[in-house]
Design a protein around this motif. Sequence first.
Motif, PDB file in Angstrom:
ATOM      1  N   ILE A  60      -8.701 -35.424  -6.829  1.00  0.00           N
ATOM      2  CA  ILE A  60      -9.247 -34.078  -6.670  1.00  0.00           C
ATOM      3  C   ILE A  60      -8.222 -33.122  -6.058  1.00  0.00           C
ATOM      4  O   ILE A  60      -8.406 -31.905  -6.115  1.00  0.00           O
ATOM      5  N   MET A  82      -4.997 -26.040  -7.417  1.00  0.00           N
ATOM      6  CA  MET A  82      -5.065 -24.981  -8.426  1.00  0.00           C
ATOM      7  C   MET A  82      -6.069 -23.897  -8.041  1.00  0.00           C
ATOM      8  O   MET A  82      -5.807 -22.702  -8.217  1.00  0.00           O
ATOM      9  N   LEU A  83      -7.213 -24.320  -7.505  1.00  0.00           N
ATOM     10  CA  LEU A  83      -8.208 -23.338  -7.071  1.00  0.00           C
ATOM     11  C   LEU A  83      -7.673 -22.479  -5.926  1.00  0.00           C
ATOM     12  O   LEU A  83      -7.924 -21.274  -5.874  1.00  0.00           O
ATOM     13  N   ILE A 122      -6.880 -30.330  -8.341  1.00  0.00           N
ATOM     14  CA  ILE A 122      -7.924 -29.339  -8.618  1.00  0.00           C
ATOM     15  C   ILE A 122      -8.063 -28.377  -7.448  1.00  0.00           C
ATOM     16  O   ILE A 122      -8.127 -27.156  -7.633  1.00  0.00           O
TER      17      ILE A 122
END
Length: 67
Positions: free
Chosen positions: A6, A12-13, A9
């Motif tokens: 995770i 990137m967020l 992810i």
Amino acid sequence: MQRFSITPIIAMLWVAAAFVIGIAGNVDSFSSWTVLTGFAVVPPLVMMWRWNDPRQTMSESIQEARR
């Protein structure tokens, strides 16, 4: 079952949110964009460096060996 990490992810967020905030905040100078880029990139790099994935369990090791 395939495990996925995770951390990319979340990274990137974080980067996307930082740049959206920069655009919404009307960042227009080069120095402001430089600071924003540092704020967007450095925390995810540190997180990915320091984040330790959990170790493989005995059951996962047996399943992997059987394949």
